[in-house]
Write a protein that holds these residues in place. Structure first.
Motif, PDB file in Angstrom:
ATOM      1  N   SER A  10      -6.004  -1.484  -0.855  1.00 27.12           N
ATOM      2  CA  SER A  10      -6.518  -0.329  -1.695  1.00 27.12           C
ATOM      3  C   SER A  10      -7.501  -0.461  -3.088  1.00 27.12           C
ATOM      4  O   SER A  10      -7.399  -1.613  -3.643  1.00 27.12           O
ATOM      5  N   SER A  11      -8.492   0.171  -3.122  1.00 23.13           N
ATOM      6  CA  SER A  11      -9.359   0.045  -4.437  1.00 23.13           C
ATOM      7  C   SER A  11      -8.986   0.689  -5.450  1.00 23.13           C
ATOM      8  O   SER A  11      -9.693   0.234  -6.493  1.00 23.13           O
ATOM      9  N   LEU A  12      -7.714   1.298  -5.644  1.00 23.52           N
ATOM     10  CA  LEU A  12      -7.408   2.056  -6.573  1.00 23.52           C
ATOM     11  C   LEU A  12      -6.486   1.359  -7.814  1.00 23.52           C
ATOM     12  O   LEU A  12      -6.341   1.799  -8.848  1.00 23.52           O
ATOM     13  N   GLY A  13      -6.241   0.057  -7.458  1.00 25.08           N
ATOM     14  CA  GLY A  13      -5.189  -0.694  -8.289  1.00 25.08           C
ATOM     15  C   GLY A  13      -4.162  -0.107  -8.532  1.00 25.08           C
ATOM     16  O   GLY A  13      -3.302   0.415  -7.676  1.00 25.08           O
ATOM     17  N   ALA A  14      -3.615   0.023  -9.877  1.00 19.42           N
ATOM     18  CA  ALA A  14      -2.314   0.662 -10.208  1.00 19.42           C
ATOM     19  C   ALA A  14      -2.123   2.078 -10.077  1.00 19.42           C
ATOM     20  O   ALA A  14      -1.248   2.733  -9.937  1.00 19.42           O
ATOM     21  N   ASP A  15      -3.305   2.632  -9.728  1.00 14.64           N
ATOM     22  CA  ASP A  15      -3.317   4.253  -9.387  1.00 14.64           C
ATOM     23  C   ASP A  15      -3.000   4.490  -7.984  1.00 14.64           C
ATOM     24  O   ASP A  15      -3.036   5.580  -7.474  1.00 14.64           O
ATOM     25  N   SER A  16      -3.172   3.467  -7.149  1.00 12.32           N
ATOM     26  CA  SER A  16      -2.963   3.632  -5.868  1.00 12.32           C
ATOM     27  C   SER A  16      -1.519   4.117  -5.379  1.00 12.32           C
ATOM     28  O   SER A  16      -0.634   3.487  -5.745  1.00 12.32           O
ATOM     29  N   VAL A  17      -1.233   5.251  -4.768  1.00 13.08           N
ATOM     30  CA  VAL A  17      -0.042   5.636  -4.206  1.00 13.08           C
ATOM     31  C   VAL A  17       0.533   4.473  -3.236  1.00 13.08           C
ATOM     32  O   VAL A  17       1.721   4.334  -2.938  1.00 13.08           O
ATOM     33  N   SER A  18      -0.453   3.873  -2.291  1.00 11.17           N
ATOM     34  CA  SER A  18       0.014   3.149  -1.262  1.00 11.17           C
ATOM     35  C   SER A  18       0.661   1.802  -1.995  1.00 11.17           C
ATOM     36  O   SER A  18       1.556   1.588  -1.654  1.00 11.17           O
ATOM     37  N   ARG A  19      -0.030   1.296  -3.290  1.00 11.79           N
ATOM     38  CA  ARG A  19       0.549   0.317  -3.885  1.00 11.79           C
ATOM     39  C   ARG A  19       1.868   0.400  -4.514  1.00 11.79           C
ATOM     40  O   ARG A  19       2.565  -0.455  -4.685  1.00 11.79           O
ATOM     41  N   PHE A  85       6.029  -8.681   7.068  1.00 13.26           N
ATOM     42  CA  PHE A  85       4.812  -8.225   6.678  1.00 13.26           C
ATOM     43  C   PHE A  85       4.708  -6.933   5.715  1.00 13.26           C
ATOM     44  O   PHE A  85       5.589  -6.015   6.345  1.00 13.26           O
ATOM     45  N   LEU A  86       4.014  -6.818   4.881  1.00 10.29           N
ATOM     46  CA  LEU A  86       3.805  -5.529   4.076  1.00 10.29           C
ATOM     47  C   LEU A  86       2.399  -5.226   3.745  1.00 10.29           C
ATOM     48  O   LEU A  86       1.769  -6.062   3.130  1.00 10.29           O
ATOM     49  N   PHE A  87       1.898  -4.413   4.430  1.00  8.28           N
ATOM     50  CA  PHE A  87       0.459  -3.889   4.602  1.00  8.28           C
ATOM     51  C   PHE A  87       0.328  -2.637   3.788  1.00  8.28           C
ATOM     52  O   PHE A  87       0.912  -1.573   3.906  1.00  8.28           O
ATOM     53  N   THR A  88      -0.515  -2.554   2.830  1.00  8.91           N
ATOM     54  CA  THR A  88      -0.878  -1.377   2.110  1.00  8.91           C
ATOM     55  C   THR A  88      -2.318  -0.878   2.734  1.00  8.91           C
ATOM     56  O   THR A  88      -3.360  -1.724   2.305  1.00  8.91           O
ATOM     57  N   VAL A  89      -2.331   0.185   3.514  1.00 10.97           N
ATOM     58  CA  VAL A  89      -3.745   0.533   4.151  1.00 10.97           C
ATOM     59  C   VAL A  89      -4.009   1.893   3.935  1.00 10.97           C
ATOM     60  O   VAL A  89      -3.504   2.730   4.583  1.00 10.97           O
ATOM     61  N   PRO A  90      -4.621   2.372   2.940  1.00 14.74           N
ATOM     62  CA  PRO A  90      -4.667   3.810   2.676  1.00 14.74           C
ATOM     63  C   PRO A  90      -6.006   4.562   3.550  1.00 14.74           C
ATOM     64  O   PRO A  90      -6.554   3.579   4.096  1.00 14.74           O
ATOM     65  N   MET A  91      -5.780   5.689   3.839  1.00 13.61           N
ATOM     66  CA  MET A  91      -6.830   6.304   4.531  1.00 13.61           C
ATOM     67  C   MET A  91      -8.009   6.701   3.900  1.00 13.61           C
ATOM     68  O   MET A  91      -8.261   7.009   2.709  1.00 13.61           O
ATOM     69  N   TYR A  92      -9.212   5.981   4.347  1.00  7.57           N
ATOM     70  CA  TYR A  92     -10.513   6.332   3.616  1.00  7.57           C
ATOM     71  C   TYR A  92     -11.350   6.852   4.689  1.00  7.57           C
ATOM     72  O   TYR A  92     -11.671   6.079   5.618  1.00  7.57           O
ATOM     73  N   ILE A 130       1.948   1.022   4.699  1.00  9.02           N
ATOM     74  CA  ILE A 130       1.878   2.039   3.787  1.00  9.02           C
ATOM     75  C   ILE A 130       0.509   2.668   3.736  1.00  9.02           C
ATOM     76  O   ILE A 130      -0.267   1.857   3.503  1.00  9.02           O
ATOM     77  N   SER A 131       0.447   3.823   4.127  1.00  5.49           N
ATOM     78  CA  SER A 131      -0.993   4.350   4.318  1.00  5.49           C
ATOM     79  C   SER A 131      -0.992   5.884   3.683  1.00  5.49           C
ATOM     80  O   SER A 131      -0.696   6.908   4.324  1.00  5.49           O
ATOM     81  N   ALA A 132      -1.091   5.710   2.291  1.00 10.15           N
ATOM     82  CA  ALA A 132      -1.231   7.229   1.753  1.00 10.15           C
ATOM     83  C   ALA A 132      -2.558   7.783   2.014  1.00 10.15           C
ATOM     84  O   ALA A 132      -3.632   7.215   2.396  1.00 10.15           O
ATOM     85  N   THR A 171       3.635   7.255   5.354  1.00  7.52           N
ATOM     86  CA  THR A 171       2.486   7.928   5.154  1.00  7.52           C
ATOM     87  C   THR A 171       2.620   8.814   3.967  1.00  7.52           C
ATOM     88  O   THR A 171       2.740  10.118   4.455  1.00  7.52           O
ATOM     89  N   PRO A 172       2.697   8.726   2.745  1.00  9.99           N
ATOM     90  CA  PRO A 172       2.786   9.596   1.512  1.00  9.99           C
ATOM     91  C   PRO A 172       1.527  10.345   1.869  1.00  9.99           C
ATOM     92  O   PRO A 172       0.289   9.673   1.677  1.00  9.99           O
ATOM     93  N   GLU A 173       1.778  11.694   1.667  1.00  5.25           N
ATOM     94  CA  GLU A 173       0.544  12.295   1.940  1.00  5.25           C
ATOM     95  C   GLU A 173       0.453  13.476   1.074  1.00  5.25           C
ATOM     96  O   GLU A 173       1.122  13.288  -0.275  1.00  5.25           O
ATOM     97  N   LEU A 174      -0.804  14.210   0.852  1.00  2.00           N
ATOM     98  CA  LEU A 174      -1.356  15.250  -0.074  1.00  2.00           C
ATOM     99  C   LEU A 174      -1.407  14.625  -1.395  1.00  2.00           C
ATOM    100  O   LEU A 174      -0.954  15.146  -2.409  1.00  2.00           O
TER     101      LEU A 174
END
Length: 212
Positions: A10-19, A85-92, A130-132, A171-174
């Protein structure tokens, strides 16, 4: 030594829900962790030199191919050394971040992580994706069928012809509901999805460790 390999994209750093959900998993994890943050230190996209390095012996590689091979070997060794394994891969834009795709292309090597006669060496090891995502993509929603992250990763990470991991997905959504005015009506659904993701992350961390 086995460890949890945590790959952030995720590019959002601490603001990333995936993170944030990944941190809940990490808070419940007891054991060593190797963390690679692709948003901070991305790996290069697979190049012609990297492909050629896979097809040539060490003595026949030029300097560019040798550097590409060294980097691939580091990433592959890191992957194969992990027990979970733990992968944080948000939808872009309906797909995965390009930095995560670059990492996948570097570690998916026939004869090392896949394409072996007895199957992939990491087969059966647990993995959490984890894919927000900003909207909702479940059955009955207008976006149903437009998620090109989870189905792709379930195949790439989980199929026996690829990496063969035992993949779980959250998949935390919305996630745009708190910041986009017209989506504020979906705040209760967002909050419920987020709370459930955090709870499931805690449970999966415990389950992964119980299976070690």
């Amino acid at each position: 030594m086995s460890y949890l390999l945590h790959i952030d994209s995720s590019s959002l750093g601490a603001d990333s829900v995936s993170r944030q959900v990944a941190q809940t998993f990490r808070d419940s994890w007891r054991g060593p962790v190797v963390h690679r943050d692709l948003a901070v230190v991305p790996v290069p996209h697979l190049s012609a030199a990297g492909i050629a390095a896979r097809r040539s012996d060490e003595a026949g590689r030029n300097p560019e191919q040798a550097a590409a091979a060294e980097m691939q070997q580091e990433l592959v060794g890191e992957f194969l050394g992990a027990s979970a394994f733990l992968f944080t891969v948000p939808m872009y834009n309906y797909s995965m971040p390009s930095v995560f795709k670059a990492w996948l292309d570097q570690v998916m090597v026939v004869g090392a992580t896949m394409g072996l006669p007895d199957g992939p060496p990491a087969a059966g090891r647990p993995a959490l994706v984890i894919s927000a995502r900003g909207g909702g993509y479940g059955p009955g929603t207008p976006n149903h069928g437009m998620d090109h992250v989870v189905p792709t990763l379930e195949t790439v990470l989980g199929h026996r012809q690829t990496l063969g991991l035992d993949v779980s997905v959250l998949t935390p959504e919305l996630t745009l509901a708190p910041v986009v005015p017209y989506m504020s009506q979906f705040m209760p659904l967002h909050e419920a999805s987020l709370a459930d993701s955090h709870e499931q992350a805690r449970k999966l961390a415990e389950a992964f460790q119980a299976g070690r």
